[in-house]
Design a protein around this motif. Structure first.
Motif, PDB file in Angstrom:
ATOM      1  N   GLU A 390       0.644  -1.451   0.151  1.00 32.64           N
ATOM      2  CA  GLU A 390       0.094  -0.174   0.068  1.00 32.64           C
ATOM      3  C   GLU A 390       1.284   1.365   0.359  1.00 32.64           C
ATOM      4  OE1 GLU A 390      -2.551  -0.752   3.657  1.00 32.64           O
ATOM      5  OE2 GLU A 390      -4.236  -1.732   2.497  1.00 32.64           O
ATOM      6  N   THR A 391       1.821   1.539   0.516  1.00 34.81           N
ATOM      7  CA  THR A 391       2.760   2.416   0.657  1.00 34.81           C
ATOM      8  C   THR A 391       3.119   2.865  -0.231  1.00 34.81           C
ATOM      9  OG1 THR A 391       3.204   2.114   3.061  1.00 34.81           O
ATOM     10  CG2 THR A 391       4.821   3.449   1.825  1.00 34.81           C
ATOM     11  N   ASP A 395       2.752   5.904  -2.798  1.00 34.06           N
ATOM     12  CA  ASP A 395       3.642   6.984  -3.750  1.00 34.06           C
ATOM     13  C   ASP A 395       4.552   6.581  -4.531  1.00 34.06           C
ATOM     14  OD1 ASP A 395       5.482   9.181  -3.618  1.00 34.06           O
ATOM     15  OD2 ASP A 395       6.425   8.871  -1.488  1.00 34.06           O
ATOM     16  N   GLU A 396       3.889   7.010  -5.823  1.00 32.58           N
ATOM     17  CA  GLU A 396       4.710   6.679  -7.184  1.00 32.58           C
ATOM     18  C   GLU A 396       5.651   7.712  -7.147  1.00 32.58           C
ATOM     19  OE1 GLU A 396       2.062   7.943 -10.237  1.00 32.58           O
ATOM     20  OE2 GLU A 396       0.029   6.162  -9.755  1.00 32.58           O
ATOM     21  N   ASN A 397       6.041   8.108  -6.342  1.00 37.44           N
ATOM     22  CA  ASN A 397       7.253   9.169  -6.993  1.00 37.44           C
ATOM     23  C   ASN A 397       8.672   8.389  -5.308  1.00 37.44           C
ATOM     24  OD1 ASN A 397       6.261   9.863  -9.461  1.00 37.44           O
ATOM     25  ND2 ASN A 397       5.062  12.330  -7.357  1.00 37.44           N
ATOM     26  N   PHE A 402      13.902   3.290  -0.683  1.00 36.33           N
ATOM     27  CA  PHE A 402      12.904   3.349   0.118  1.00 36.33           C
ATOM     28  C   PHE A 402      11.915   2.226  -0.526  1.00 36.33           C
ATOM     29  CE2 PHE A 402      14.063   7.957   1.228  1.00 36.33           C
ATOM     30  CZ  PHE A 402      13.662   7.343   2.420  1.00 36.33           C
ATOM     31  N   ARG A 403      11.832   2.344  -2.419  1.00 34.17           N
ATOM     32  CA  ARG A 403      11.020   1.329  -2.726  1.00 34.17           C
ATOM     33  C   ARG A 403      11.873  -0.433  -2.466  1.00 34.17           C
ATOM     34  NH1 ARG A 403       6.937   1.046  -6.357  1.00 34.17           N
ATOM     35  NH2 ARG A 403       7.721   3.344  -7.154  1.00 34.17           N
ATOM     36  N   ARG A 404      12.922   0.102  -2.421  1.00 31.09           N
ATOM     37  CA  ARG A 404      13.574  -1.632  -2.211  1.00 31.09           C
ATOM     38  C   ARG A 404      13.362  -2.140  -0.619  1.00 31.09           C
ATOM     39  NH1 ARG A 404      16.937  -3.426  -6.765  1.00 31.09           N
ATOM     40  NH2 ARG A 404      17.775  -2.503  -7.989  1.00 31.09           N
ATOM     41  N   VAL A 405      13.594  -1.169  -0.060  1.00 31.21           N
ATOM     42  CA  VAL A 405      13.689  -1.930   1.481  1.00 31.21           C
ATOM     43  C   VAL A 405      11.834  -2.062   1.349  1.00 31.21           C
ATOM     44  CG1 VAL A 405      12.911  -0.244   3.450  1.00 31.21           C
ATOM     45  CG2 VAL A 405      14.905   0.395   2.119  1.00 31.21           C
ATOM     46  N   PHE A 406      11.453  -1.321   1.046  1.00 24.97           N
ATOM     47  CA  PHE A 406       9.603  -2.101   1.216  1.00 24.97           C
ATOM     48  C   PHE A 406       9.549  -3.506   0.652  1.00 24.97           C
ATOM     49  CE2 PHE A 406       8.158   2.049   2.226  1.00 24.97           C
ATOM     50  CZ  PHE A 406       7.946   2.043   3.311  1.00 24.97           C
ATOM     51  N   LEU A 407      10.249  -3.375  -1.152  1.00 26.65           N
ATOM     52  CA  LEU A 407       9.888  -5.282  -1.680  1.00 26.65           C
ATOM     53  C   LEU A 407      11.064  -5.806  -1.071  1.00 26.65           C
ATOM     54  CD1 LEU A 407      10.888  -3.556  -4.873  1.00 26.65           C
ATOM     55  CD2 LEU A 407       8.594  -4.648  -3.913  1.00 26.65           C
TER      56      LEU A 407
END
Length: 599
Positions: A390-391, A395-397, A402-407
C-alpha cells in the motif's frame, strides 16, 4: 412322525441312494451315447481320409464308365469295416443329392438333407456330430474325371437305443434293490443313533430339575459315546460352576473396584449399592457413610432433575452430562438404569460411570491455541506485506532506495510465511505418519562434522567459539540422516542465535551403551526460565515472543525436532538456567525401528 429323527435319517439315506443311482445312470447313459457317436465319426474320418486306401479305390472307380456299379461293389466289399448292418446304411448320391444306389433303396429315395449331407454337396466333408440327434451320419464327396458323387453313411442308432434300454433296466433294478437295503439299514442306524440321544434327553430333564447325581451310561467309543461322556463332564462342570458362583461374584466385584473409570451404583431409594476404588479416590473426603444419589448430583453441581415424585427414589433415564468441572478435573458422566436383586426381589437402580476427560480437554484447548497461533503467525507477515504494498502504491514517486526497502520487507515476510507453512506441513506429516523416511547406515561422526561446518560461518559472525568432540569408538548408526541433521542444525542455530556475541557452543558425542548414542549440545547463552522449560517443545511456544519474532523464529523448530527424534525411538531433553546457558541432550538408538518409505 415326519419330525422324528427316525424319519429324517431314513429319508436322507433314501434320497442319497436315489441321487447316487440317478446321477450314475445319467452319466453312464450319456457316456455310452457319446462313445457310440464318437466311435462312428472317428471310424468314418479314418476310412475316408484323403490318404486312405478306401478313398483311393473310390477315386479310381470313378474313372471307369461303370463307376456307379463299381462304387456300389467297392463299398459292399468294405461293409464290414464300415459297420454296415440293419441300422447302418450307405448311399451313393449325385452332386445334386439325387439317390443313385445304396444298401436301402427305399430309405435312399427319401433321404433328409442333413447339415452333413449339405456340406458334402457343397464340396466339404460332412463330419459334424449333432448334439441331441436321433441318428449319426457322415458324408464325403468323391471327384474324378469331372465326375462327382457323394458317399453318405447314415446310422439310425437303433442298436444303441436297445443297449441303452438294457442299461436303464439294470440301473432301475439296482435302484429298487438299493432302496430296500437303504431303508432296512437306515432303520437300524436311526435306532442306534436315537437311543443314546433319548438317554441324553432324559438326563437333561433330570439336570433341569437339579439332579446332578445320575450319569449317562456309555456303550460305545463313537461320536455318540463321546457326546454322552461330554454331557457327563458338562454336568460335573456345571455343578462345580454353581459351587464357585459366589467366588466368581467376588472376582467380578474386584474388577469393578479397580476399574480406571469411577463407577457408582445406587439403589432405587438412593443408597450406594456399589462404589469402586476410582470413585472413592475421586471424591475423597466428600464420600461419607451418608453419601447418596442426591448428594452425588449436588456435589457435581449438575442440573439433572429426578422425574420421580419421591426424591428418595430417583429414576433417571439414560443421559450424559459432559464437561463437568470438579476439583480441577474435567468429567463426563454417563447415567443409566440397572436391575439388581435384593431380598429375592428385582429392583430398579441407577448407575453412574464417570470418565475423566481432563487429558482430552487439555488436548482440545491446545488445538484451539494452535489454530489461534497459526492465525496470528500468518496475519503478522500478511499485514507487513500489505502495508509495504500500500505504501508503494500510494507514493508513485517514491525513491528507488525506499522502494527496495519495502520490496525487501515484503520478500522477507513472504519467506517467513513460507517457513511457517513448510514447518506446519512437516509437523502434519509427522502427526499423520506420512513422513517419507530415507533410512541408511552412516557415520555419525562425519555427519556431526558436516553440521558444525554448516553452522560455523554463522557462529563466526557472532564471534562464538564452536567446538566438536567425538568420544571413540563411535559406531555407525541406522537413521534418516537428513532428518537427524535437520534436528542438529535447528538446535545449533538456536544456541548460536541466543548466545551473546563471543560465547561458547560445544557439541559432544559418545556411545552411551550397546544400543544408544548420545549427543550433547551446550552453550553459555541467555538460557530459558525454569517455568518455560517444560513447555519449550510446544508448538508456537516462545519464551520471549517479541525477541523471537525479531530473530525470525516461528516456535515450531523444537516441536519438529522432538517429533523426529521420537519417531526414531530416541529422546531429547533440555536443561537450562536463566543467564547461564542451555544444554540439549539427544539420545538415539544405533538401529532405528523406522523403515524406509520405499520398503
Amino acid at each position: 412322525m415326519k419330525k422324528s429323527l427316525y424319519f429324517k435319517i431314513i429319508l436322507i439315506l433314501v434320497l442319497f441312494v436315489v441321487t447316487v443311482i440317478v446321477f450314475s445312470g445319467v452319466i453312464l447313459l450319456n457316456n455310452v451315447t457319446s462313445y457310440y457317436m464318437l466311435d462312428f465319426y472317428n471310424r468314418m474320418e479314418e476310412l475316408f481320409d484323403d490318404n486312405s486306401k478306401l478313398k483311393s479305390d473310390l477315386s479310381r472307380a470313378m474313372e471307369n464308365e461303370s463307376y456307379k456299379s463299381d462304387l456300389k461293389h467297392l463299398l459292399d466289399s468294405y461293409s464290414g469295416v464300415l459297420g454296415i448292418d440293419d441300422y447302418r446304411n450307405f448311399y451313393i448320391l449325385d452332386n445334386t443329392g439325387r439317390y443313385i444306389d445304396g444298401t436301402d433303396d427305399e430309405l435312399g429315395q427319401s433321404l433328409e438333407k442333413t447339415p452333413n449331407l449339405i456340406a458334402a454337396l457343397s464340396g466339404k466333408d460332412g463330419s459334424k456330430m449333432q448334439a441331441g440327434s436321433e441318428f449319426a451320419d457322415y458324408a464325403t464327396r468323391i471327384t474324378a474325371n469331372e465326375r462327382s458323387v457323394v458317399i453318405y453313411i447314415k446310422d439310425s442308432m437303433d442298436e444303441m437305443q436297445r443297449f441303452i434300454w438294457i442299461i436303464f433296466s439294470i440301473v432301475l433294478q439296482t435302484m429298487v434293490l438299493s432302496l430296500i437295503f437303504a431303508i432296512i439299514l437306515s432303520f437300524f442306524l436311526s435306532k442306534a443313533i436315537t437311543s443314546p440321544i433319548r438317554n441324553i434327553t432324559e438326563s437333561a430333564k433330570q439336570l433341569r430339575e437339579g439332579d446332578f447325581e445320575h450319569d449317562i451310561e456309555i456303550y460305545s467309543d463313537d461320536e455318540i459315546g463321546m457326546l454322552s461322556a461330554t454331557f457327563n463332564e458338562m454336568k460335573a462342570a456345571l455343578k462345580s460352576t454353581l459351587d464357585v458362583a459366589s467366588d466368581e461374584r467376588a472376582k467380578l466385584e474386584t474388577v469393578f473396584t479397580y476399574l480406571r473409570d469411577a463407577v457408582i451404583a445406587f439403589t432405587e431409594d438412593g443408597r450406594v449399592l456399589h462404589i469402586n476404588k476410582s470413585a472413592i479416590e475421586l471424591f475423597g473426603d466428600a464420600y461419607t457413610p451418608s453419601f447418596n444419589v442426591n448428594s452425588f448430583i449436588s456435589l457435581l453441581n449438575t442440573e439433572t432433575d429426578s422425574p420421580a415424585s419421591d426424591k428418595s427414589k430417583p429414576q433417571i433415564d439414560p443421559l450424559i452430562e459432559s464437561d463437568i468441572m470438579y476439583n480441577g478435573r474435567v468429567l463426563d458422566i454417563n447415567f443409566g438404569n440397572i436391575k439388581y436383586n435384593e431380598n429375592n426381589k428385582t429392583h430398579d437402580g441407577l448407575i453412574a460411570v464417570i470418565h475423566d476427560i481432563t487429558g482430552r480437554y487439555e488436548l482440545e484447548r491446545s488445538r484451539r491455541e494452535f489454530v489461534a497461533n497459526v492465525s496470528h503467525e500468518m496475519r503478522t507477515p500478511l499485514t507487513s506485506i500489505r502495508g509495504a504494498c500500500e505504501t508503494m502504491l500510494q507514493d508513485e514517486n517514491m525513491p528507488e532506495d525506499f522502494r527496495r526497502v519495502f520490496l525487501n520487507m515484503a520478500l522477507t515476510e513472504c519467506d517467513r510465511m513460507t517457513n511457517i507453512v513448510s514447518d506446519l506441513l512437516t509437523l502434519s506429516r509427522l502427526d499423520n505418519k506420512k513422513t517419507r523416511w530415507k533410512i541408511s547406515t552412516y557415520n555419525i561422526a562425519d555427519s556431526l562434522k558436516h553440521v558444525t561446518d554448516v553452522i560455523r560461518v554463522d557462529a563466526q559472525k557472532h564471534k562464538h567459539k564452536l567446538t566438536l568432540s567425538v568420544v571413540p569408538p563411535m559406531p555407525e548408526i541406522s537413521a534418516d540422516r537428513e532428518r537427524i541433521e535437520q534436528v542438529l542444525i535447528n538446535i545449533l542455530s538456536n544456541s548460536v542465535k541466543y548466545t551473546p556475541d563471543g560465547g561458547q557452543v560445544s557439541v559432544q558425542a559418545s556411545k552411551r551403551d550397546e544400543n544408544t548414542i548420545e549427543i550433547v549440545i551446550a552453550d553459555n547463552g541467555i538460557g530459558i526460565p525454569k517455568e518455560d522449560v517444560k513447555r519449550i517443545f510446544e508448538r508456537f511456544y516462545r519464551v520471549e515472543k517479541s525477541r523471537t519474532s525479531e530473530t525470525g523464529g516461528t516456535g515450531l523448530g523444537l516441536a519438529i525436532a522432538k517429533e523426529i527424534v521420537n519417531a526414531h525411538a530416541g529422546d531429547i531433553v533440555i536443561d537450562s538456567e536463566l543467564e547461564k546457558g542451555t544444554k540439549v541432550t539427544i539420545s538415539l538408538p544405533i538401529k532405528t525401528p523406522l523403515k524406509s518409505s520405499d520398503d
